[in-house]
Design a protein around this motif. Structure first.
Motif, PDB file in Angstrom:
ATOM      1  N   TYR A 136      29.162  -0.953  50.209  1.00 25.64           N
ATOM      2  CA  TYR A 136      28.293   0.058  49.613  1.00 25.64           C
ATOM      3  C   TYR A 136      28.343  -0.096  48.099  1.00 25.64           C
ATOM      4  N   VAL A 137      27.152  -0.121  47.463  1.00 21.96           N
ATOM      5  CA  VAL A 137      27.081  -0.256  46.003  1.00 21.96           C
ATOM      6  C   VAL A 137      26.606   1.046  45.370  1.00 21.96           C
ATOM      7  N   ALA A 138      25.440   1.549  45.813  1.00 26.18           N
ATOM      8  CA  ALA A 138      24.885   2.754  45.191  1.00 26.18           C
ATOM      9  C   ALA A 138      23.815   3.369  46.085  1.00 26.18           C
ATOM     10  N   GLN A 139      23.479   4.603  45.753  1.00 29.34           N
ATOM     11  CA  GLN A 139      22.379   5.298  46.421  1.00 29.34           C
ATOM     12  C   GLN A 139      21.096   4.956  45.683  1.00 29.34           C
ATOM     13  N   GLY A 140      20.059   4.593  46.428  1.00 31.28           N
ATOM     14  CA  GLY A 140      18.760   4.302  45.836  1.00 31.28           C
ATOM     15  C   GLY A 140      17.760   5.374  46.223  1.00 31.28           C
ATOM     16  N   LYS A 141      16.518   5.233  45.761  1.00 31.78           N
ATOM     17  CA  LYS A 141      15.488   6.228  46.079  1.00 31.78           C
ATOM     18  C   LYS A 141      15.172   6.278  47.563  1.00 31.78           C
ATOM     19  N   GLY A 142      15.027   5.128  48.204  1.00 34.08           N
ATOM     20  CA  GLY A 142      14.623   5.087  49.598  1.00 34.08           C
ATOM     21  C   GLY A 142      15.736   4.756  50.558  1.00 34.08           C
ATOM     22  N   GLY A 143      16.971   4.718  50.102  1.00 33.24           N
ATOM     23  CA  GLY A 143      18.088   4.351  50.968  1.00 33.24           C
ATOM     24  C   GLY A 143      19.319   4.043  50.147  1.00 33.24           C
ATOM     25  N   ILE A 144      20.089   3.066  50.601  1.00 31.53           N
ATOM     26  CA  ILE A 144      21.288   2.676  49.869  1.00 31.53           C
ATOM     27  C   ILE A 144      21.219   1.196  49.495  1.00 31.53           C
ATOM     28  N   ILE A 145      21.931   0.864  48.437  1.00 32.86           N
ATOM     29  CA  ILE A 145      22.030  -0.526  47.994  1.00 32.86           C
ATOM     30  C   ILE A 145      23.376  -1.045  48.476  1.00 32.86           C
ATOM     31  N   VAL A 146      23.340  -2.187  49.158  1.00 33.92           N
ATOM     32  CA  VAL A 146      24.547  -2.793  49.700  1.00 33.92           C
ATOM     33  C   VAL A 146      24.660  -4.242  49.222  1.00 33.92           C
ATOM     34  N   GLU A 147      25.888  -4.743  49.286  1.00 31.05           N
ATOM     35  CA  GLU A 147      26.162  -6.123  48.892  1.00 31.05           C
ATOM     36  C   GLU A 147      26.840  -6.832  50.061  1.00 31.05           C
TER      37      GLU A 147
END
Length: 132
Positions: free
Chosen positions: A18-29
């Protein structure tokens, strides 16, 4: 890195951090190649820290299972593959968690446990118990 930050995404192979919360979901790596991507809000995402394995008497946190594997394997990867026989899978799980519930822990679950463990060890994780 803690297991609660490591995610399994339905329909997508591998594990993600898990990296961060985005507008339409989450950002993952991706743990495999470090690529970042957006996961939509309707996609099923499971944190490894929230997963438990059924035994005949209780549920055991996935972190505990990973730590047992790590201790028994001396930090090395598990030799199971997607082509392992059901007998090999059950024998492996029985050596790690002797009282696992064979009715509720399926062969596909055991394959995922081995695959996820190998991915985490490959990413440099060495302690799983405190990361639940």
């Amino acid at each position: 890195m803690e297991l609660k930050e490591i995610l399994a995404i339905s329909g997508t192979p591998g594990l993600f951090k898990y990296v961060a919360q985005g507008k339409g979901g989450i950002i993952v790596e991706s743990l495999a190649d470090g690529r970042r991507t957006m996961v939509g809000g309707t996609t099923k995402v499971s944190a490894l820290g929230d997963i438990a394995i059924f035994t005949l008497s209780k549920e055991v946190a996935l972190g505990e299972v990973f730590q047992t594997i790590y201790d028994k394997q001396a930090g090395k990867a598990v030799a199971l593959t997607s082509k392992s026989t059901p007998e090999e899978l059950k024998a492996f799980m029985g050596s790690i968690l002797p009282d696992f519930d064979p009715e509720r822990v399926h062969n596909s679950d055991i394959k995922k446990i081995a695959l996820w463990y190998n991915a985490l060890v490959g990413a440099g994780m060495t302690s799983f118990r405190d990361s639940c």
